[in-house]
Design a protein around this motif. Sequence first.
Motif, PDB file in Angstrom:
ATOM      1  N   CYS A   7      45.413  49.282  15.483  1.00 53.87           N
ATOM      2  CA  CYS A   7      46.543  48.679  14.829  1.00 53.87           C
ATOM      3  C   CYS A   7      47.482  47.876  15.831  1.00 53.87           C
ATOM      4  O   CYS A   7      46.997  46.894  16.594  1.00 53.87           O
ATOM      5  N   ALA A  27      46.418  49.111   9.625  1.00 49.93           N
ATOM      6  CA  ALA A  27      47.310  48.964   8.551  1.00 49.93           C
ATOM      7  C   ALA A  27      48.286  47.683   8.606  1.00 49.93           C
ATOM      8  O   ALA A  27      49.317  48.054   8.418  1.00 49.93           O
ATOM      9  N   THR A  65      50.910  45.159   8.236  1.00 55.28           N
ATOM     10  CA  THR A  65      51.741  44.533   7.138  1.00 55.28           C
ATOM     11  C   THR A  65      51.415  43.324   6.968  1.00 55.28           C
ATOM     12  O   THR A  65      50.617  42.590   7.510  1.00 55.28           O
ATOM     13  N   THR A  73      49.521  45.797   2.498  1.00 60.58           N
ATOM     14  CA  THR A  73      48.844  45.328   3.805  1.00 60.58           C
ATOM     15  C   THR A  73      47.885  44.345   3.692  1.00 60.58           C
ATOM     16  O   THR A  73      47.693  43.690   2.969  1.00 60.58           O
TER      17      THR A  73
END
Length: 265
Positions: free
Chosen positions: A154, A177, A179, A217
């Motif tokens: 990420c 993940a 946003t 997400t």
Amino acid sequence: MTTVAAIQMVSTPNLEDNLVTVRRLVAEAAGKGATLVALPEYWPIMGMTDVDKVALAEDPGAGPIQECMAELAREHGIWLVGGTLPIVSPSAGKVLNTTLVYDPQGMSMSRYDKIHLFGFNKGTESYDEARTIVPGDTVGVFDAPFGRVGLSVCYDLRFPELYRAMGECALIIVPAAFTYTTGRAHWEVLLRARAIENQCYVLAAAQGGMHVNGRRTWGHSMLVDPWGEVKAVLPEGEGVIAGELDPVFLLGVRDSLPALRHRKM
């Protein structure tokens, strides 16, 4: 040619529900011929609060999350890059956000603890992974039958020096993940940049949708080739994307534009 796949999920606060989902999606990926399958970040739990994952933290080598991943790798005869799961840390109330890699016999072969911890504060959105996560400090790579594989998670995607430290990889994997806000702005361009500058494939397995906890997400799990072209993508919702790693194409990119050999630093 090697077929690889990324699993996209919309994980819930319930571990058992997520275990059922991951078993179904990994079986689907194996059915597409994938011999390496990547899971997303936080696939076992997207809790109602950040601290929920601490209660599920497992010791290395033990626990239902690790048992599930080992079983799936063994059952389907695949390399499974297990997204991330919470592993017990030395700090009370905090975990390591850990990627574990299993070989086709279900043996744990490699580990990477997420180094860069996400922090974001804009308007009503605020995240601070450092509240519940201890950062790792070691670069993660492993050797697959088709070549070296680099491990990242990420927020690591924003730090190109990490990828240079991996050496010359055939594939880089990015469970995430992201946003919705940051993903819409930066996700694809960062993945394509990492593929272009490292002249390798990038496989990103993401969370993608509206979660029970109210978080949204970005999704867009994808496979990017060494020229920076997106070969497969799933915008939103749970599912599987798959594609082929072509070693001849990879070598052709590196031969025609030998940027890796031209490095001075």
